[in-house]
Design a protein around this motif. Structure first.
Motif, PDB file in Angstrom:
ATOM      1  N   ASN A  82      11.350  -5.251  -6.219  1.00 44.25           N
ATOM      2  CA  ASN A  82      10.222  -5.863  -6.140  1.00 44.25           C
ATOM      3  C   ASN A  82       9.206  -5.535  -4.996  1.00 44.25           C
ATOM      4  O   ASN A  82      10.080  -5.464  -4.435  1.00 44.25           O
ATOM      5  CB  ASN A  82      10.666  -7.367  -6.054  1.00 44.25           C
ATOM      6  N   GLY A  83       8.218  -6.211  -5.526  1.00 43.23           N
ATOM      7  CA  GLY A  83       6.871  -5.800  -4.117  1.00 43.23           C
ATOM      8  C   GLY A  83       5.671  -5.082  -5.216  1.00 43.23           C
ATOM      9  O   GLY A  83       5.468  -5.504  -6.255  1.00 43.23           O
ATOM     10  N   ILE A  84       4.815  -5.167  -4.288  1.00 40.27           N
ATOM     11  CA  ILE A  84       3.467  -5.405  -4.571  1.00 40.27           C
ATOM     12  C   ILE A  84       3.165  -3.585  -4.612  1.00 40.27           C
ATOM     13  O   ILE A  84       2.666  -2.895  -3.456  1.00 40.27           O
ATOM     14  CB  ILE A  84       2.093  -6.314  -4.065  1.00 40.27           C
ATOM     15  N   ILE A  85       2.091  -2.905  -5.581  1.00 40.15           N
ATOM     16  CA  ILE A  85       1.450  -1.832  -5.262  1.00 40.15           C
ATOM     17  C   ILE A  85       0.428  -1.971  -4.510  1.00 40.15           C
ATOM     18  O   ILE A  85      -0.525  -2.178  -5.917  1.00 40.15           O
ATOM     19  CB  ILE A  85       2.471  -0.725  -6.448  1.00 40.15           C
ATOM     20  N   GLN A  86      -0.303  -0.907  -3.603  1.00 40.40           N
ATOM     21  CA  GLN A  86      -1.460  -0.945  -3.656  1.00 40.40           C
ATOM     22  C   GLN A  86      -1.731   0.688  -3.142  1.00 40.40           C
ATOM     23  O   GLN A  86      -1.048   1.270  -2.751  1.00 40.40           O
ATOM     24  CB  GLN A  86      -1.639  -1.515  -1.273  1.00 40.40           C
ATOM     25  N   LEU A  87      -2.495  -0.045  -4.573  1.00 37.89           N
ATOM     26  CA  LEU A  87      -3.885   1.777  -5.039  1.00 37.89           C
ATOM     27  C   LEU A  87      -4.843   1.368  -4.365  1.00 37.89           C
ATOM     28  O   LEU A  87      -5.764   0.594  -4.728  1.00 37.89           O
ATOM     29  CB  LEU A  87      -3.081   1.469  -6.621  1.00 37.89           C
ATOM     30  N   MET A  88      -4.807   3.284  -3.956  1.00 37.24           N
ATOM     31  CA  MET A  88      -6.576   3.450  -3.419  1.00 37.24           C
ATOM     32  C   MET A  88      -6.882   4.214  -3.736  1.00 37.24           C
ATOM     33  O   MET A  88      -6.743   5.335  -4.376  1.00 37.24           O
ATOM     34  CB  MET A  88      -6.708   3.111  -1.682  1.00 37.24           C
ATOM     35  N   ALA A  89      -8.863   3.783  -5.154  1.00 35.38           N
ATOM     36  CA  ALA A  89      -9.271   4.950  -5.713  1.00 35.38           C
ATOM     37  C   ALA A  89     -10.177   5.558  -4.516  1.00 35.38           C
ATOM     38  O   ALA A  89     -11.125   4.434  -3.813  1.00 35.38           O
ATOM     39  CB  ALA A  89      -9.735   4.573  -6.948  1.00 35.38           C
ATOM     40  N   TYR A  90     -10.003   6.868  -4.482  1.00 39.29           N
ATOM     41  CA  TYR A  90     -11.135   6.942  -3.394  1.00 39.29           C
ATOM     42  C   TYR A  90     -12.037   8.554  -4.090  1.00 39.29           C
ATOM     43  O   TYR A  90     -11.931   9.012  -4.837  1.00 39.29           O
ATOM     44  CB  TYR A  90     -10.789   7.622  -2.017  1.00 39.29           C
ATOM     45  N   ARG A  91     -14.073   8.639  -3.212  1.00 38.42           N
ATOM     46  CA  ARG A  91     -14.552   9.647  -3.274  1.00 38.42           C
ATOM     47  C   ARG A  91     -13.492  10.398  -2.531  1.00 38.42           C
ATOM     48  O   ARG A  91     -13.463  10.667  -1.119  1.00 38.42           O
ATOM     49  CB  ARG A  91     -15.695   9.007  -3.363  1.00 38.42           C
ATOM     50  N   LYS A  92     -13.428  12.266  -2.990  1.00 40.98           N
ATOM     51  CA  LYS A  92     -13.611  13.262  -2.348  1.00 40.98           C
ATOM     52  C   LYS A  92     -14.417  13.435  -1.617  1.00 40.98           C
ATOM     53  O   LYS A  92     -15.380  13.088  -1.865  1.00 40.98           O
ATOM     54  CB  LYS A  92     -13.261  14.361  -2.880  1.00 40.98           C
ATOM     55  N   GLN A  93     -14.573  14.018  -0.060  1.00 37.05           N
ATOM     56  CA  GLN A  93     -15.623  14.119   0.955  1.00 37.05           C
ATOM     57  C   GLN A  93     -15.325  15.751  -0.131  1.00 37.05           C
ATOM     58  O   GLN A  93     -14.826  17.306   0.041  1.00 37.05           O
ATOM     59  CB  GLN A  93     -14.987  14.646   1.833  1.00 37.05           C
ATOM     60  N   GLU A  94     -16.056  16.632  -1.228  1.00 36.55           N
ATOM     61  CA  GLU A  94     -16.816  18.006  -1.348  1.00 36.55           C
ATOM     62  C   GLU A  94     -19.133  17.930  -1.658  1.00 36.55           C
ATOM     63  O   GLU A  94     -19.794  17.628  -0.881  1.00 36.55           O
ATOM     64  CB  GLU A  94     -16.937  17.803  -2.773  1.00 36.55           C
TER      65      GLU A  94
END
Length: 270
Positions: A82-94
């Motif tokens: 049991n739990g909440i998956i905290q997913l972060m999608a982010y932009r790379k520094q390129e």
């Protein structure tokens, strides 16, 4: 036994990325209950919508099946029940021009009790020093200086959360989630156009209540004073789960009818 906490990063994680530098990212929650991923489709479509709103490039590999298989291996396969998956999608520094920057993701999950349980009572108050906007990005979980300020304010004043208003002085949301106000047989919820979060968890609960005719659902513009008129208040947070509001300033609230609704909702997943 201590609850597990898992952190997952892709192999090519950059420590200096645009999320770190500019808050250039979105957060979306996925939910694990009794060793199963629930509401996966709703959370996935919210992830896609959030990424589009932040104009993040969406890799072709980011399918529902990709995330289901990833969570099966990296979360369920490691014993998280049991739990909440905290997913972060982010932009790379390129070096590429900004619109062409590639996207990466990170997630973490800490084992907890049943995510559909009411986890306890919380105390709120209204904050007047700041307000939150009501625009395209207000409904998704992005970097918010207002949330940071409000969270520090809450801790300094021994509060669990605060009620945030929009520029028109209508209730938008709390720091962590949405507020549901029960009076008579009507549950009032702030409109998304007022600055409320889009929340797969809350939408699932509200849909269940509506379909089973447990109460009338009304999306409304709610002035701050109406929080004092409610008989019961529930906070539903994709980040923290479900909590009953026990007190706002000098007024205390019951938690009987919402508790019954949440129990029926929870049982519908069996």
């Amino acid at each position: 036994m201590q609850p597990q906490k898992l952190v997952y990063t892709e192999d090519h994680l950059q420590l200096i990325n645009r999320s770190f530098l500019y808050g250039d990212s979105v957060w979306v929650s996925f939910f694990v209950r009794n060793g199963q991923l629930i509401m996966a489709e709703e959370s996935y479509f919210f992830l896609m919508a959030s990424m589009r709103k932040m104009r993040l490039n969406i890799p072709l590999s980011y399918t529902l099946e990709f995330f289901q298989e990833l969570f099966q291996k990296e979360v369920l396969g490691k014993g998280i029940q049991n739990g909440i998956i905290q997913l972060m999608a982010y932009r790379k520094q390129e070096d590429k021009p900004l619109p062409k920057s590639e996207t990466a993701f990170y997630f973490e999950i800490e084992e907890s009790n049943d995510i559909l349980d009411i986890k306890g009572n919380i105390e709120l108050d209204l904050i007047k020093e700041i307000n939150v906007n009501a625009n395209l990005l207000s409904n998704i979980r992005v970097h918010s200086a207002e949330n940071i300020y409000a969270e520090i304010y809450a801790k300094e004043n021994d509060l669990d959360d605060v009620i945030l208003l929009n520029p028109n002085k209508k209730i938008a949301r709390s720091i962590f989630g949405n507020l549901l106000f029960l009076q008579d047989n009507v549950i009032k919820i702030p409109k998304q156009t007022e600055g409320a979060y889009i929340s797969p968890l809350m939408e699932n609960f509200v849909t269940f209540v509506h379909k089973n005719k447990l109460a009338e659902i009304e999306e409304a513009e709610i002035i701050a004073f109406e929080s004092q008129k409610a008989e019961e208040i529930l906070r539903i947070s994709d980040e923290k789960g479900v909590h009953a509001v026990s007190k706002i300033r000098n007024k205390s609230f019951e938690n009987t009818r919402f508790a019954e609704m949440v129990t029926q909702w929870k049982n519908s997943f069996l």
